[in-house]
Scaffold this motif. Sequence first.
Motif, PDB file in Angstrom:
ATOM      1  N   ASN A   1       0.846  -1.181   0.000  1.00 14.31           N
ATOM      2  CA  ASN A   1       0.000   0.000   0.000  1.00 14.31           C
ATOM      3  C   ASN A   1       0.890   1.243   0.000  1.00 14.31           C
ATOM      4  O   ASN A   1       1.084   1.855   1.056  1.00 14.31           O
ATOM      5  CB  ASN A   1      -0.931  -0.043   1.204  1.00 14.31           C
ATOM      6  CG  ASN A   1      -1.943   1.081   1.207  1.00 14.31           C
ATOM      7  OD1 ASN A   1      -2.009   1.877   0.276  1.00 14.31           O
ATOM      8  ND2 ASN A   1      -2.718   1.169   2.262  1.00 14.31           N
ATOM      9  N   PRO A   2       1.425   1.648  -1.132  1.00 16.83           N
ATOM     10  CA  PRO A   2       2.369   2.767  -1.189  1.00 16.83           C
ATOM     11  C   PRO A   2       1.775   4.111  -0.773  1.00 16.83           C
ATOM     12  O   PRO A   2       2.507   5.022  -0.401  1.00 16.83           O
ATOM     13  CB  PRO A   2       2.823   2.789  -2.646  1.00 16.83           C
ATOM     14  CG  PRO A   2       1.864   1.972  -3.392  1.00 16.83           C
ATOM     15  CD  PRO A   2       1.214   1.045  -2.425  1.00 16.83           C
ATOM     16  N   GLN A   3       0.461   4.250  -0.820  1.00 19.94           N
ATOM     17  CA  GLN A   3      -0.171   5.512  -0.423  1.00 19.94           C
ATOM     18  C   GLN A   3      -0.651   5.489   1.029  1.00 19.94           C
ATOM     19  O   GLN A   3      -1.096   6.503   1.557  1.00 19.94           O
ATOM     20  CB  GLN A   3      -1.359   5.824  -1.351  1.00 19.94           C
ATOM     21  CG  GLN A   3      -0.969   5.969  -2.809  1.00 19.94           C
ATOM     22  CD  GLN A   3       0.030   7.080  -3.044  1.00 19.94           C
ATOM     23  OE1 GLN A   3      -0.080   8.160  -2.466  1.00 19.94           O
ATOM     24  NE2 GLN A   3       1.022   6.811  -3.859  1.00 19.94           N
ATOM     25  N   GLY A   4      -0.547   4.328   1.665  1.00 21.68           N
ATOM     26  CA  GLY A   4      -1.050   4.177   3.026  1.00 21.68           C
ATOM     27  C   GLY A   4      -0.067   4.689   4.069  1.00 21.68           C
ATOM     28  O   GLY A   4       1.082   5.010   3.778  1.00 21.68           O
ATOM     29  N   ARG A   5      -0.526   4.752   5.268  1.00 23.22           N
ATOM     30  CA  ARG A   5       0.314   5.164   6.394  1.00 23.22           C
ATOM     31  C   ARG A   5       1.158   3.980   6.839  1.00 23.22           C
ATOM     32  O   ARG A   5       0.803   2.833   6.618  1.00 23.22           O
ATOM     33  CB  ARG A   5      -0.554   5.657   7.541  1.00 23.22           C
ATOM     34  CG  ARG A   5      -1.358   6.886   7.163  1.00 23.22           C
ATOM     35  CD  ARG A   5      -2.234   7.335   8.314  1.00 23.22           C
ATOM     36  NE  ARG A   5      -3.112   8.388   7.902  1.00 23.22           N
ATOM     37  CZ  ARG A   5      -2.868   9.679   8.111  1.00 23.22           C
ATOM     38  NH1 ARG A   5      -1.771  10.047   8.731  1.00 23.22           N
ATOM     39  NH2 ARG A   5      -3.721  10.586   7.702  1.00 23.22           N
ATOM     40  N   VAL A   6       2.258   4.274   7.508  1.00 25.07           N
ATOM     41  CA  VAL A   6       3.134   3.213   7.991  1.00 25.07           C
ATOM     42  C   VAL A   6       3.251   3.346   9.514  1.00 25.07           C
ATOM     43  O   VAL A   6       3.436   4.441  10.044  1.00 25.07           O
ATOM     44  CB  VAL A   6       4.520   3.253   7.300  1.00 25.07           C
ATOM     45  CG1 VAL A   6       5.272   4.525   7.600  1.00 25.07           C
ATOM     46  CG2 VAL A   6       5.338   2.036   7.656  1.00 25.07           C
ATOM     47  N   SER A   7       3.096   2.217  10.188  1.00 26.57           N
ATOM     48  CA  SER A   7       3.205   2.249  11.649  1.00 26.57           C
ATOM     49  C   SER A   7       4.668   2.389  12.044  1.00 26.57           C
ATOM     50  O   SER A   7       5.584   2.122  11.260  1.00 26.57           O
ATOM     51  CB  SER A   7       2.629   0.966  12.261  1.00 26.57           C
ATOM     52  OG  SER A   7       3.460  -0.138  11.950  1.00 26.57           O
ATOM     53  N   ARG A   8       4.880   2.804  13.265  1.00 26.75           N
ATOM     54  CA  ARG A   8       6.250   2.951  13.759  1.00 26.75           C
ATOM     55  C   ARG A   8       6.970   1.600  13.747  1.00 26.75           C
ATOM     56  O   ARG A   8       8.134   1.529  13.375  1.00 26.75           O
ATOM     57  CB  ARG A   8       6.237   3.555  15.170  1.00 26.75           C
ATOM     58  CG  ARG A   8       5.878   5.032  15.176  1.00 26.75           C
ATOM     59  CD  ARG A   8       5.711   5.581  16.588  1.00 26.75           C
ATOM     60  NE  ARG A   8       6.807   5.265  17.484  1.00 26.75           N
ATOM     61  CZ  ARG A   8       7.923   5.984  17.624  1.00 26.75           C
ATOM     62  NH1 ARG A   8       8.118   7.049  16.892  1.00 26.75           N
ATOM     63  NH2 ARG A   8       8.835   5.612  18.494  1.00 26.75           N
TER      64      ARG A   8
END
Length: 90
Positions: A1-8
Amino acid sequence: NPQGRVSRQDMMVLLYRTLQKSGYSLEEAEEGRLASFADSAQVAEYAQEAAAALIQNGIIAGDKGRIKPQSNASRAEVAVMLSRVLEKKQ
Protein backbone atom coordinates in the motif's frame (compact mmCIF):
# COMPACT_ATOMS: atom_id res chain seq x y z
CA ASN A 1 0.00 0.00 0.00
CA PRO A 2 2.37 2.77 -1.19
CA GLN A 3 -0.17 5.51 -0.42
CA GLY A 4 -1.05 4.18 3.03
CA ARG A 5 0.31 5.16 6.39
CA VAL A 6 3.13 3.21 7.99
CA SER A 7 3.20 2.25 11.65
CA ARG A 8 6.25 2.95 13.76
CA GLN A 9 6.95 -0.76 14.13
CA ASP A 10 6.71 -1.28 10.37
CA MET A 11 9.08 1.65 9.84
CA MET A 12 11.49 0.03 12.30
CA VAL A 13 11.34 -3.26 10.37
CA LEU A 14 11.90 -1.50 7.04
CA LEU A 15 14.86 0.46 8.39
CA TYR A 16 16.38 -2.55 10.16
CA ARG A 17 16.17 -4.77 7.08
CA THR A 18 17.59 -2.00 4.88
CA LEU A 19 20.52 -1.53 7.25
CA GLN A 20 21.18 -5.27 7.32
CA LYS A 21 21.09 -5.54 3.51
CA SER A 22 23.43 -2.57 3.12
CA GLY A 23 26.03 -4.09 5.45
CA TYR A 24 25.52 -1.49 8.20
CA SER A 25 27.00 -2.81 11.43
CA LEU A 26 24.45 -3.09 14.24
CA GLU A 27 25.22 -4.19 17.77
CA GLU A 28 23.09 -7.21 18.74
CA ALA A 29 20.28 -6.30 21.11
CA GLU A 30 20.56 -7.37 24.73
CA GLU A 31 18.04 -9.90 26.01
CA GLY A 32 14.89 -8.15 27.22
CA ARG A 33 15.84 -4.84 25.58
CA LEU A 34 12.21 -4.02 24.79
CA ALA A 35 11.00 -4.74 28.32
CA SER A 36 12.15 -1.33 29.55
CA PHE A 37 9.32 0.29 27.60
CA ALA A 38 5.82 0.39 29.08
CA ASP A 39 4.21 -0.56 25.77
CA SER A 40 6.65 -3.29 24.76
CA ALA A 41 3.85 -5.89 24.73
CA GLN A 42 2.26 -4.00 21.83
CA VAL A 43 5.21 -4.68 19.53
CA ALA A 44 4.19 -7.37 17.05
CA GLU A 45 6.31 -10.52 17.08
CA TYR A 46 7.63 -9.84 13.56
CA ALA A 47 8.92 -6.42 14.66
CA GLN A 48 10.51 -7.31 18.01
CA GLU A 49 14.00 -8.07 16.70
CA ALA A 50 14.10 -4.89 14.62
CA ALA A 51 12.78 -2.69 17.42
CA ALA A 52 15.20 -4.13 19.96
CA ALA A 53 18.19 -3.74 17.64
CA LEU A 54 17.34 -0.15 16.74
CA ILE A 55 16.87 0.72 20.41
CA GLN A 56 20.13 -1.00 21.35
CA ASN A 57 21.97 1.00 18.69
CA GLY A 58 20.49 4.36 19.69
CA ILE A 59 18.43 4.82 16.54
CA ILE A 60 15.13 4.60 18.41
CA ALA A 61 14.88 6.31 21.79
CA GLY A 62 11.18 6.23 22.59
CA ASP A 63 9.05 8.93 24.17
CA LYS A 64 8.45 9.10 27.90
CA GLY A 65 9.10 5.38 28.36
CA ARG A 66 7.06 4.27 25.35
CA ILE A 67 7.93 3.33 21.78
CA LYS A 68 4.37 3.56 20.42
CA PRO A 69 4.72 0.70 17.92
CA GLN A 70 1.13 0.86 16.67
CA SER A 71 1.14 4.64 16.06
CA ASN A 72 1.81 5.99 12.61
CA ALA A 73 5.34 7.19 11.95
CA SER A 74 5.51 10.91 11.33
CA ARG A 75 7.87 12.52 8.84
CA ALA A 76 9.76 14.06 11.75
CA GLU A 77 10.24 10.65 13.41
CA VAL A 78 11.50 9.12 10.18
CA ALA A 79 13.88 12.06 9.69
CA VAL A 80 15.27 11.60 13.21
CA MET A 81 15.78 7.86 12.69
CA LEU A 82 17.64 8.45 9.43
CA SER A 83 19.70 11.23 10.98
CA ARG A 84 20.76 8.94 13.81
CA VAL A 85 21.77 6.27 11.31
CA LEU A 86 23.97 8.78 9.49
CA GLU A 87 25.48 10.07 12.75
CA LYS A 88 26.43 6.57 13.85
CA LYS A 89 27.97 5.76 10.48
CA GLN A 90 30.41 8.68 10.60
